[in-house]
Design a protein around this motif. Structure first.
Motif, mmCIF file in Angstrom:
data_model
loop_
_atom_site.group_PDB
_atom_site.id
_atom_site.type_symbol
_atom_site.label_atom_id
_atom_site.label_comp_id
_atom_site.label_asym_id
_atom_site.label_seq_id
_atom_site.Cartn_x
_atom_site.Cartn_y
_atom_site.Cartn_z
ATOM 1 N N UNK A 107 36.768 25.939 63.042
ATOM 2 C CA UNK A 107 36.249 25.080 61.978
ATOM 3 C C UNK A 107 36.993 25.308 60.663
ATOM 4 N N UNK A 108 38.298 25.557 60.799
ATOM 5 C CA UNK A 108 39.154 25.681 59.632
ATOM 6 C C UNK A 108 39.110 27.025 58.929
ATOM 7 N N UNK A 109 38.453 28.026 59.523
ATOM 8 C CA UNK A 109 38.391 29.349 58.888
ATOM 9 C C UNK A 109 38.364 30.451 59.935
ATOM 10 N N UNK A 110 38.665 31.682 59.510
ATOM 11 C CA UNK A 110 38.610 32.827 60.416
ATOM 12 C C UNK A 110 37.157 33.222 60.654
ATOM 13 N N UNK A 111 36.783 33.327 61.918
ATOM 14 C CA UNK A 111 35.423 33.725 62.265
ATOM 15 C C UNK A 111 35.456 34.804 63.343
ATOM 16 N N UNK A 112 34.389 35.593 63.391
ATOM 17 C CA UNK A 112 34.280 36.643 64.400
ATOM 18 C C UNK A 112 33.027 36.428 65.229
ATOM 19 N N UNK A 113 33.165 36.643 66.549
ATOM 20 C CA UNK A 113 32.036 36.529 67.456
ATOM 21 C C UNK A 113 31.987 37.770 68.340
ATOM 22 N N UNK A 114 30.793 38.347 68.477
ATOM 23 C CA UNK A 114 30.647 39.554 69.290
ATOM 24 C C UNK A 114 30.815 39.213 70.770
ATOM 25 N N UNK A 115 31.036 40.248 71.565
ATOM 26 C CA UNK A 115 31.207 40.034 73.011
ATOM 27 C C UNK A 115 29.947 39.432 73.617
ATOM 28 N N UNK A 116 28.772 39.805 73.086
ATOM 29 C CA UNK A 116 27.515 39.241 73.594
ATOM 30 C C UNK A 116 27.406 37.768 73.242
ATOM 31 N N UNK A 117 27.793 37.392 72.032
ATOM 32 C CA UNK A 117 27.778 35.977 71.641
ATOM 33 C C UNK A 117 28.721 35.154 72.512
ATOM 34 N N UNK A 118 29.902 35.709 72.787
ATOM 35 C CA UNK A 118 30.884 34.995 73.608
ATOM 36 C C UNK A 118 30.342 34.758 75.014
ATOM 37 N N UNK A 543 15.048 42.030 68.013
ATOM 38 C CA UNK A 543 14.540 40.672 68.135
ATOM 39 C C UNK A 543 15.060 39.772 67.012
ATOM 40 N N UNK A 544 15.123 40.322 65.795
ATOM 41 C CA UNK A 544 15.597 39.533 64.657
ATOM 42 C C UNK A 544 17.053 39.133 64.806
ATOM 43 N N UNK A 545 17.904 40.079 65.235
ATOM 44 C CA UNK A 545 19.335 39.799 65.430
ATOM 45 C C UNK A 545 19.519 38.787 66.548
ATOM 46 N N UNK A 546 18.763 38.962 67.636
ATOM 47 C CA UNK A 546 18.879 38.028 68.756
ATOM 48 C C UNK A 546 18.484 36.617 68.331
ATOM 49 N N UNK A 547 17.436 36.522 67.525
ATOM 50 C CA UNK A 547 16.979 35.206 67.070
ATOM 51 C C UNK A 547 18.040 34.535 66.203
ATOM 52 N N UNK A 548 18.711 35.320 65.359
ATOM 53 C CA UNK A 548 19.805 34.767 64.541
ATOM 54 C C UNK A 548 20.929 34.223 65.425
ATOM 55 N N UNK A 549 21.240 34.968 66.490
ATOM 56 C CA UNK A 549 22.296 34.532 67.405
ATOM 57 C C UNK A 549 21.879 33.282 68.182
ATOM 58 N N UNK A 550 20.601 33.184 68.522
ATOM 59 C CA UNK A 550 20.085 31.988 69.207
ATOM 60 C C UNK A 550 20.244 30.768 68.303
ATOM 61 N N UNK A 551 19.865 30.936 67.023
ATOM 62 C CA UNK A 551 19.982 29.826 66.070
ATOM 63 C C UNK A 551 21.437 29.429 65.854
#
Length: 695
Positions: A107-118, A543-551
């Motif tokens: 999306x036009x910028x450098x971003x990082x995604x964790x192995x779990x997100x991937x 739970x909070x981190x997981x919910x952020x990743x879900x969103x």
């Protein structure tokens, strides 16, 4: 009703199976392939996952992430990561939790995604493929993982499923899933009493796993397991690629290691050549414009390939011998060797396995789909609405786990609860004497069993609500410890017990008087006092981190959908411009006035210019608006054409109906004439018969 489905998350390709139609079906993807490439590509506006990611991998190499399950739940400083890095074309960095993230331009910028997100992104795509194919409610999943996965990695796999909106009913070892499939679908060939000893060998894209199982009708137990994490098809591909890389240095004066795209193309061609050599003794190797506009060509024989992979072939026996030792068996005691995994098609590998076991290999299972089928069956066993044949199976615990606590009334501060080689699922109950609230910790306690670099801490628990009985300094607390079906270590329940006097019926010997009163005695027994509150801390995401990743995942899905819809509307507009322009000169030429033709032709030219200029990268709404503007006139002309066509059809139908009515009338008239003629002949014939009879 949820449709049970199982996923074999392969390092190179993923296979999906679904329980339906009284059986197990393999789900095909959007291009009707029975497996889907396991990778994610990141573009300027959207993600390319699976087939679309593979199609643009060469041109988008630095933003394409594959080998997903090799980094899932892995620490950045893990020694394994040093081995894995060479297989990635995308930059991998350490995240704030010490894990691995992929750094991409998106999306036009450098971003990082964790192995779990991937992993979650990819599993979400797999869910979407399954939904589109089955049209069912997709909520429950059985996901398979490598045998060596630690608690942290298994938790990461579970989290990835949850981020993708799925309920992981079970995380199962890959080779165990294949063994379950064998036990279920080959049930008619299995004994009912003495179990059959079967070796399951799985050599896939990146790893080599062996399990020895005792299988009989309706039951399976894994007796021993072993693995080589760095032995698979990709290692054969690299051996071939390195050979040609060295050859091209001398032959063409180019070093493909200096150009990632060039080396990737060599690697891709090496994989194809490996497959050709599985059925042929020699194969050509040609790549056009590999680097610096140089075309390269060479060839390789099967004997040369075997020479280059000899270091790998010399390690084949190690996992087999280890698994046999764990199972307490010798090679000659094995009744069958079931082989799966794409890499086992390599002739030299098959020959080596045959030599080690001293008997012929069996390929009764589908080499590519056996694990997914087993997963689907396991998922179906957890479904309240799907009926499956009963099948019990126990897996092999690969690592010893002990539970620790602070010493209070006990002599010891820990206990080895789940030893290596034990079966799971498994439950143990221990009793501790506590003065108040306390903590418990589960740890891996035998370093030599673990993959190098594995953290020893498995999980921690706080147990609250401990209150000794009046007059006592401590109270007995019972803990129900569990190695559950997914291989997770938990404290399933905890409660305190106290000694109380209870009345117990005294059993009388001999004949008893029916009118006699029953006798009771008071005895001391441990009875449950109260449940303890369990606060756990595991390797799973908060739970909070997981919910952020879900969103975050949900928002990315919506963005991908918007881009896809926009592209669809753009293509529809382009197609309509060319279609309408062509029809104005042909079908519609008699149905539009000269003024209408002139106006519409001008609008089409203007829309085309806009589409390839300012409108090349426009919005969905603008494409729709342009389309509707052209259709407002085009549909009027089309309506006239369709009305005329309908008139023609109606006239044709009336003509056909008239012709059919005329033909029917003529047929009926002919039938009446034939009937009259027949009656006349019958009367004459009857008189003659009478004359004869009278004589």
């Amino acid at each position: 009703m949820s449709t049970p489905f199982g996923v074999d998350l392969g390092n190179d390709n993923t296979v999906i199976a679904c329980a339906r139609n009284r059986g197990i079906d393999i789900i095909v993807n959007e291009v009707s392939n029975r497996s889907t490439p396991s990778l994610i590509g990141f573009g300027p506006r959207n993600r390319f996952i699976g087939e679309s990611g593979k199609n643009q991998q060469t041109s988008n190499l630095k933003n394409s992430v594959d080998n997903l399950k090799r980094i899932l739940g892995l620490n950045f400083n893990d020694p394994d990561f040093e081995v894995e890095k060479k297989y990635f074309s995308v930059p991998l960095v350490e995240n704030k939790d010490g894990g691995i993230s992929a750094k991409v331009r998106f999306l036009g910028e450098q971003q990082e995604f964790t192995s779990t997100q991937l992993a979650a992104m990819y599993i979400n795509k797999i869910k979407d493929i399954t939904f589109k194919e089955t049209k069912g409610n997709i909520t429950d999943i059985c996901l398979s993982v490598p045998t060596w996965y630690t608690e942290k990695q298994r938790r990461a796999a579970s989290d990835a499923c949850r981020i993708a909106g799925l309920n992981p009913v079970r995380i199962v070892n890959e080779i165990t899933a294949a063994a379950v499939g064998y036990g279920v679908f080959k049930a008619n060939d299995l004994p009912e009493d003495e179990p059959k000893k079967v070796a399951f060998v799985d050599i896939g894209h990146s790893s080599y796993q062996v399990s020895i199982a005792a299988v009989k009708k309706g039951e399976l137990k894994i007796l021993g397991s072993a693995y080589d994490k760095h032995f698979g098809g990709r290692d054969f591909d690299y051996a071939i690629a390195e050979h040609f890389a060295n050859e091209f240095k001398t032959k063409y004066k180019i070093d493909v290691h200096e150009n990632p795209k060039a080396f990737y193309r060599v690697l891709t061609a090496a994989e194809k050549l490996k497959k050709v050599l599985s059925a042929n003794t020699q194969a050509p190797f040609n790549i056009e414009s590999l680097m610096n506009d140089i075309d390269v060509s060479s060839s390789l024989t099967r004997e040369e390939l075997e020479e280059y992979v000899q270091p790998l072939l010399e390690r084949v026996h190690i996992p087999i011998e280890t698994a046999l030792k764990e199972a307490g068996l010798k090679a000659e005691e094995i009744d069958s060797i079931e082989v799966i995994g794409g890499c086992t098609r390599v002739p030299s590998l098959k020959a080596k396995l045959t030599e080690i076991f001293g008997k012929q290999l069996s390929f009764t299972l589908n080499q590519d789909e056996a694990i997914a089928r087993g997963n689907a069956f396991i998922c179906a066993t957890h479904s309240p609405t799907v009926r499956v044949r009963p099948f019990k199976f126990e897996d092999f615990n690969p690592y010893t786990v002990s539970y620790f606590w602070d010493k209070q009334e006990e002599d010891e501060d820990h206990l080895e609860v789940f030893p290596r080689g034990g079966s799971f699922p498994s439950t143990k109950i221990i009793t501790l004497f506590r003065k108040g609230d306390f903590d418990v910790e589960a740890r891996y306690t035998k370093k030599e069993e673990l993959p190098v670099g594995t953290e020893p801490i498995v999980a921690k628990w706080q147990l609250k609500g401990v209150v000794p009985s009046e007059g006592e300094t401590s109270i007995a607390a019972k803990l129900k410890l569990r190695n559950d079906p997914s291989g997770f270590y938990t404290i399933e329940a905890a409660y305190t017990v106290e000694e109380k006097l209870v009345k117990e019926l005294v059993e009388q010997e001999g004949e008893q008087d029916e009118d006699a009163e029953p006798e009771y005695r008071e005895v001391k027994k441990l009875v449950k006092k109260n449940d303890l509150q369990i606060v756990q801390s595991t390797a799973a995401l908060d739970e909070g981190v997981r919910q952020q990743m879900i969103e975050k995942e949900n928002s990315l899905v919506m963005e991908d959908k918007l881009v896809a819809d926009t592209e669809e509307r753009k293509n529809a507009l382009e197609e309509y411009i060319y279609e309408l322009r062509g029809k104005l000169e042909e079908q519609y030429k008699d149905f539009a006035s000269p003024e209408e033709k002139e106006k519409l032709t001008g609008m089409l030219a203007k829309a085309e210019d806009w589409l390839y200029d300012d409108g090349y990268d426009s919005t969905k709404a603008k494409y729709i608006a342009r389309y509707e503007e052209l259709a407002s006139i085009g549909n009027i002309i089309r309506g006239r054409y369709l009305a005329k066509e309908e008139e023609k059809k109606q006239a044709y139908r009336q003509k056909q109906e008239a012709a059919q009515a005329k033909a029917m009338a003529e047929k009926m008239a002919a039938a009446r004439e034939a009937s009259k003629s027949g009656d006349s002949k019958k009367e004459t014939s009857g008189d003659n018969d009478g004359d004869v009879d009278m004589d």
